[in-house]
Design a protein around this motif. Structure first.
Motif, PDB file in Angstrom:
ATOM      1  N   MET A 194       0.839  -1.210   0.000  1.00 47.55           N
ATOM      2  CA  MET A 194       0.000   0.000   0.000  1.00 47.55           C
ATOM      3  C   MET A 194       0.869   1.254   0.000  1.00 47.55           C
ATOM      4  O   MET A 194       0.580   2.223  -0.705  1.00 47.55           O
ATOM      5  N   PHE A 195       1.948   1.227   0.806  1.00 46.80           N
ATOM      6  CA  PHE A 195       2.837   2.391   0.856  1.00 46.80           C
ATOM      7  C   PHE A 195       3.502   2.608  -0.503  1.00 46.80           C
ATOM      8  O   PHE A 195       3.627   3.743  -0.965  1.00 46.80           O
ATOM      9  N   ASN A 196       3.917   1.509  -1.147  1.00 45.13           N
ATOM     10  CA  ASN A 196       4.562   1.635  -2.463  1.00 45.13           C
ATOM     11  C   ASN A 196       3.605   2.177  -3.516  1.00 45.13           C
ATOM     12  O   ASN A 196       3.947   3.053  -4.294  1.00 45.13           O
ATOM     13  N   GLU A 197       2.392   1.624  -3.535  1.00 46.64           N
ATOM     14  CA  GLU A 197       1.410   2.069  -4.525  1.00 46.64           C
ATOM     15  C   GLU A 197       1.140   3.568  -4.419  1.00 46.64           C
ATOM     16  O   GLU A 197       0.977   4.263  -5.417  1.00 46.64           O
ATOM     17  N   MET A 198       1.069   4.059  -3.169  1.00 40.41           N
ATOM     18  CA  MET A 198       0.773   5.485  -2.968  1.00 40.41           C
ATOM     19  C   MET A 198       2.069   6.305  -2.943  1.00 40.41           C
ATOM     20  O   MET A 198       2.029   7.502  -2.693  1.00 40.41           O
ATOM     21  N   SER A 199       3.200   5.666  -3.196  1.00 40.57           N
ATOM     22  CA  SER A 199       4.538   6.285  -3.093  1.00 40.57           C
ATOM     23  C   SER A 199       4.702   7.088  -1.806  1.00 40.57           C
ATOM     24  O   SER A 199       5.082   8.256  -1.826  1.00 40.57           O
ATOM     25  N   ILE A 200       4.386   6.470  -0.708  1.00 38.30           N
ATOM     26  CA  ILE A 200       4.580   7.127   0.591  1.00 38.30           C
ATOM     27  C   ILE A 200       5.810   6.501   1.251  1.00 38.30           C
ATOM     28  O   ILE A 200       5.948   5.282   1.292  1.00 38.30           O
ATOM     29  N   ASP A 201       6.720   7.372   1.727  1.00 38.02           N
ATOM     30  CA  ASP A 201       7.905   6.873   2.442  1.00 38.02           C
ATOM     31  C   ASP A 201       7.549   6.617   3.896  1.00 38.02           C
ATOM     32  O   ASP A 201       6.550   7.117   4.396  1.00 38.02           O
ATOM     33  N   ILE A 202       8.420   5.865   4.556  1.00 40.67           N
ATOM     34  CA  ILE A 202       8.214   5.626   5.987  1.00 40.67           C
ATOM     35  C   ILE A 202       8.245   6.968   6.723  1.00 40.67           C
ATOM     36  O   ILE A 202       9.225   7.709   6.611  1.00 40.67           O
ATOM     37  N   PRO A 203       7.185   7.323   7.438  1.00 41.50           N
ATOM     38  CA  PRO A 203       7.170   8.619   8.130  1.00 41.50           C
ATOM     39  C   PRO A 203       8.180   8.620   9.287  1.00 41.50           C
ATOM     40  O   PRO A 203       8.243   7.657  10.041  1.00 41.50           O
ATOM     41  N   VAL A 204       8.967   9.683   9.376  1.00 39.64           N
ATOM     42  CA  VAL A 204       9.946   9.752  10.467  1.00 39.64           C
ATOM     43  C   VAL A 204       9.594  10.839  11.474  1.00 39.64           C
ATOM     44  O   VAL A 204      10.265  10.970  12.504  1.00 39.64           O
ATOM     45  N   THR A 205       8.571  11.637  11.180  1.00 40.65           N
ATOM     46  CA  THR A 205       8.076  12.578  12.196  1.00 40.65           C
ATOM     47  C   THR A 205       6.569  12.385  12.319  1.00 40.65           C
ATOM     48  O   THR A 205       5.930  11.804  11.442  1.00 40.65           O
ATOM     49  N   TRP A 206       6.019  12.908  13.399  1.00 41.61           N
ATOM     50  CA  TRP A 206       4.583  12.782  13.640  1.00 41.61           C
ATOM     51  C   TRP A 206       3.791  13.475  12.524  1.00 41.61           C
ATOM     52  O   TRP A 206       2.789  12.940  12.047  1.00 41.61           O
ATOM     53  N   ALA A 207       4.290  14.638  12.081  1.00 38.25           N
ATOM     54  CA  ALA A 207       3.591  15.378  11.018  1.00 38.25           C
ATOM     55  C   ALA A 207       3.549  14.546   9.740  1.00 38.25           C
ATOM     56  O   ALA A 207       2.509  14.487   9.060  1.00 38.25           O
ATOM     57  N   GLU A 208       4.653  13.862   9.449  1.00 36.48           N
ATOM     58  CA  GLU A 208       4.680  13.025   8.245  1.00 36.48           C
ATOM     59  C   GLU A 208       3.694  11.861   8.374  1.00 36.48           C
ATOM     60  O   GLU A 208       3.041  11.481   7.407  1.00 36.48           O
ATOM     61  N   LEU A 209       3.600  11.342   9.582  1.00 37.30           N
ATOM     62  CA  LEU A 209       2.657  10.229   9.813  1.00 37.30           C
ATOM     63  C   LEU A 209       1.229  10.700   9.565  1.00 37.30           C
ATOM     64  O   LEU A 209       0.436  10.027   8.904  1.00 37.30           O
ATOM     65  N   MET A 210       0.908  11.896  10.090  1.00 35.69           N
ATOM     66  CA  MET A 210      -0.442  12.421   9.916  1.00 35.69           C
ATOM     67  C   MET A 210      -0.743  12.689   8.446  1.00 35.69           C
ATOM     68  O   MET A 210      -1.841  12.437   7.964  1.00 35.69           O
ATOM     69  N   SER A 211       0.279  13.196   7.724  1.00 34.02           N
ATOM     70  CA  SER A 211       0.016  13.500   6.310  1.00 34.02           C
ATOM     71  C   SER A 211      -0.136  12.192   5.528  1.00 34.02           C
ATOM     72  O   SER A 211      -0.923  12.114   4.577  1.00 34.02           O
ATOM     73  N   ALA A 212       0.606  11.160   5.930  1.00 30.75           N
ATOM     74  CA  ALA A 212       0.418   9.855   5.286  1.00 30.75           C
ATOM     75  C   ALA A 212      -1.000   9.351   5.518  1.00 30.75           C
ATOM     76  O   ALA A 212      -1.659   8.851   4.595  1.00 30.75           O
ATOM     77  N   CYS A 213      -1.479   9.525   6.758  1.00 27.47           N
ATOM     78  CA  CYS A 213      -2.847   9.099   7.092  1.00 27.47           C
ATOM     79  C   CYS A 213      -3.848   9.809   6.187  1.00 27.47           C
ATOM     80  O   CYS A 213      -4.781   9.192   5.668  1.00 27.47           O
ATOM     81  N   GLN A 214      -3.595  11.114   6.029  1.00 26.11           N
ATOM     82  CA  GLN A 214      -4.507  11.924   5.220  1.00 26.11           C
ATOM     83  C   GLN A 214      -4.555  11.412   3.779  1.00 26.11           C
ATOM     84  O   GLN A 214      -5.629  11.280   3.191  1.00 26.11           O
ATOM     85  N   LYS A 215      -3.354  11.105   3.240  1.00 32.62           N
ATOM     86  CA  LYS A 215      -3.302  10.612   1.860  1.00 32.62           C
ATOM     87  C   LYS A 215      -4.069   9.301   1.715  1.00 32.62           C
ATOM     88  O   LYS A 215      -4.809   9.111   0.758  1.00 32.62           O
ATOM     89  N   PHE A 216      -3.875   8.412   2.686  1.00 30.16           N
ATOM     90  CA  PHE A 216      -4.586   7.129   2.615  1.00 30.16           C
ATOM     91  C   PHE A 216      -6.090   7.351   2.677  1.00 30.16           C
ATOM     92  O   PHE A 216      -6.846   6.751   1.923  1.00 30.16           O
ATOM     93  N   GLU A 217      -6.474   8.246   3.567  1.00 27.32           N
ATOM     94  CA  GLU A 217      -7.910   8.486   3.743  1.00 27.32           C
ATOM     95  C   GLU A 217      -8.516   9.027   2.450  1.00 27.32           C
ATOM     96  O   GLU A 217      -9.594   8.597   2.028  1.00 27.32           O
TER      97      GLU A 217
END
Lengths: 430, 296
Positions: A168-191
């Motif tokens: 799923m991360f590869n398909e959406m080209s999302i990197d492993i989040p290393v900060t909380w903000a990156e994690l939240m933005s990844a969540c947003q993209k998935f949503e």
């Protein structure tokens, strides 16, 4: 009347004999175990040892079974019988309290409850045995009891992390989040893409507790130590900015979670995640085997729960599956138990165990082979790391704390939550 | 006791000897445990330590002001009361319907008895899955907000959901007992009352009910007791959660005893529960022993 009195006497006598005979039988069974002594010119008798192993998942059971089989080849007269039961922690305590401790068992040496068992002499001291030198020094230090001695052989480490679906991360080209903000933005993209970012299990209190602790420790803000201060009456949770920030993070992540988090058990969470129902879950090393069993083809990865700043991220990790010997075991059982512990601590055996179980080994010279989990393992090696709450906070207080978190998730009232924690800690200490 | 005209009554002695094994086992496993429990309730034992102190009634004093204990007690009382109302009324209604059937009576009786043969934990786990997977789908499909998520996930509905599952299974045995009770009522009385012009409600009120009082008592006591001491359904479905909404007394005792290492306090709670049940059973038997047809 006389007859009645006579009857009462007879009855009482029968009852007393009954209870005495119950004691007798238990003693004689102990004697049975004691007969396994080696006398000169006599073939050593076979000795059977129960090994109560606290991990119910299939992977560790298989790992121990393999080691036991190898051990048997080398020690023909020692039969180790692995025993795995539901609710092992409670059963172990009850059995110890009833003087029926298994001769060998696994336990968690950093926890307060373990130290209490040591204090009462229920567990045999292992300090002075050479095999302890095979264990990573840091882990060995971490698992010392209050008297500075080691009472268990730490075999593997556990950790909390975010498991993610690599595809799923590869398909959406999302990197492993290393900060909380990156994690939240990844969540947003998935949503936005219609993918459930997180599956959360808040139904089982222990599971909620693990999520709470791992988030608290990822913040690296001394929250566990603060809690200890609160218990000692020096501070108030209501005054803690850290606790407030933690509560906000829990609610933030809950918003990206499933609606039915409070109805979902840990098993359901693992099962649904394994079958592609969400991009991520927060869980521990113990879940890996179960997830892969539910879907062996899954590309499973793991990364540490990120802090607001990358270099401050701390990982919750502790000593798992440590093997100890009962203080009440007979000398023969102790000797056989030590042989088993020595055997399992050899590099080649520890490696086999770790490969099968999937958890990183604490034995020097072993190599960890699960690439997907490496971001977590690297972070653990690099630090900072922190132990589980159970090492410094009593079970009743942490259970109350997790219940308050559950109530906060339902009511979404952070102020009430902070006050509630202060109140329950106050009540618990009465 | 065993004397009959100056000689030992061998018959009575034989009967006594037959019940002796059961009596001994009962004494050992129940009475001895109760005495042990009372003893430990007056200590500060934590369940692990070798040594402990006798602290008298301190645990009981503490419980008097313990919010969690009272919360738990009130949940338990609600649980037991709801269970009694649902189980007794539903079982009685089902028994009356079953009894009035002309054909397939045995067949339907076996069907309704079926849940009693399942283990309660199995039932609880099956319903847990139904609540989690099936109910939300139905709730969302029909647009019912209350059912759009698992009822076990909300503090408002969790307790009632558990009671419902418990009732579903607990109803089976009382039905059978009621049916058996209904069959003891002589048919002539119904015939006579019909001739006298009694309607069906009057027949139920003045014939069926008085004859059923002893059966009703048995069912009432059994259901009340199972409601007050319920553990398995709650433990398997919610484990006391969410946020202590279903923390009935036996779950609290278990948590205190085995998870929070307050073994003595857990014993004090168990002793209080024991006193409550003993008192209720005594009152119930005294009250319902009077009245009714058979006991007169």
């Amino acid at each position: 009347m006389k007859m009645k009195r006579f009857l009462v006497l007879v009855l009482a006598a029968v009852m007393v004999t009954f209870s005495l005979s119950a004691c007798d039988s238990s003693e004689s069974s102990n004697d049975g175990a004691k007969t396994g002594t080696n006398e000169k010119n006599v073939e050593p008798k076979t000795i059977k040892l129960e090994f109560l192993q606290q991990k119910g998942e299939e992977a560790p059971q298989t790992a121990y079974a393999q080691i036991i089989e190898r051990f048997r080849e080398e020690n023909k007269n020692i039969v180790i019988e692995q025993n795995t039961i539901p609710d092992p922690g409670n059963v172990l305590i009850s059995r110890i309290a009833a003087n029926d401790a298994p001769p060998i068992f696994t336990d968690y040496p950093t926890q307060m409850q373990f130290k209490q068992k040591v204090k009462n002499g229920y567990i045999e001291c292992l300090t002075g045995h050479d095999f302890l030198n095979r264990v990573n020094q840091g882990v060995l230090e971490m698992s010392k009891a209050n008297d500075g001695k080691n009472y268990a052989l730490p075999l593997s480490q556990n950790y909390m992390c975010i498991y993610y679906n690599m595809d799923m991360f590869n398909e959406m080209s999302i990197d492993i989040p290393v900060t909380w903000a990156e994690l939240m933005s990844a969540c947003q993209k998935f949503e936005q893409a219609g993918i459930q970012p997180f599956l959360l299990s808040y139904k089982d209190l222990w599971c909620l507790g693990h999520i709470f602790q791992s988030l608290a420790i990822s913040m690296n803000d001394g929250l566990v130590e603060y809690t200890v201060d609160v218990i000692e009456g020096e501070k108030k949770v209501a005054d803690s900015a850290g606790y407030k920030a933690l509560a906000e993070k829990i609610l933030e992540i809950t918003d990206y979670g499933n609606e039915d988090a409070l109805g979902m058990s840990a098993n359901q969470m693992w099962d649904l995640f394994a079958n592609g129902q969400s991009a991520m879950i927060i869980s521990g090393s113990y879940a890996r085997g179960t997830i892969l069993m539910a879907n062996p083809d899954m590309n499973l990865g793991a990364f540490p729960i990120p802090n607001d700043e990358q270099d401050k991220t701390a990982v919750l990790t502790g000593v798992d599956a440590a093997i100890c010997i009962s203080g009440d075991a007979t000398p023969e059982e102790k000797e056989a138990g030590l042989k088993f512990i020595e055997f399992i601590s050899r590099v080649e055996n520890a490696q086999l165990w770790s490969d099968t179980d999937g958890a990183p080994s604490c034995i020097k010279g072993t190599v960890y082979k699960n690439k997907g989990v490496l971001p977590v393992i690297d972070k653990i090696n690099e630090g900072p790391i922190h132990d589980w709450m159970a090492s410094s906070v009593q079970n009743n207080i942490s259970n109350d704390l997790f219940t308050s978190v559950q109530a906060m998730i339902i009511e979404r009232d952070i102020e009430a939550f902070l006050e509630n924690v202060d109140k329950t800690i106050g009540n618990a200490l009465q | 006791m065993f004397y009959l005209k100056g000689k030992i009554d061998t018959n009575k002695l034989i009967y006594f000897m037959f019940s002796l094994p059961a009596l001994l086992l009962y004494s050992f496993f129940y009475i001895y445990s109760v005495i042990c429990g009372i003893y430990y309730s007056m200590t500060d034992w934590n369940g692990i330590d070798i040594s402990y102190n006798i602290i008298g009634l301190d645990n009981f004093r503490r419980l008097l002001t313990d919010e969690r204990f009272w919360n738990s007690l009130s949940i338990t009382v609600y649980y037991a009361a709801a269970l009694v109302v649902i189980v007794i009324s539903a079982a009685l209604a089902m028994a009356l319907i079953l009894d009035s059937l002309v054909r397939f009576k045995t067949f339907f009786k076996s069907i309704f008895f079926f849940p009693a043969m399942l283990s309660s934990v199995t039932v609880a786990l099956i319903w847990d899955q139904l609540f989690f997977r099936a109910i939300p789908v139905i709730g969302k499909g029909l647009g019912i907000g209350l059912l759009s998520q698992s009822p076990l996930a909300s503090t408002k509905t969790a307790l009632n959901a558990v009671i419902l599952v418990n009732s579903w299974q607990a109803i089976a045995l009382p039905i059978v007992i009621f049916v058996a009770g209904l069959q003891t009522i002589p048919k002539e009385i119904y015939e006579a009352s019909s001739i006298d012009g009694a309607n069906s409600f009057q027949r139920f009120r003045y014939i069926t009910l008085p004859y059923l009082i002893p059966t009703l008592t048995v069912n009432f006591v059994l259901t009340l007791k199972s409601g007050l001491t319920v553990f398995d359904y709650v433990y398997a479905m919610t484990n006391g959660g969410p946020a202590k909404a279903t923390e009935i007394i036996s779950v609290l005792i278990y948590k205190h005893g085995f998870q929070e290492m307050r073994f003595a306090l857990a014993n004090a709670e168990a002793v209080i529960l024991f006193i409550i049940i003993a008192t209720l059973s005594y009152i119930q038997i005294k009250i319902s022993g009077k009245g009714g047809v058979i006991s007169e």
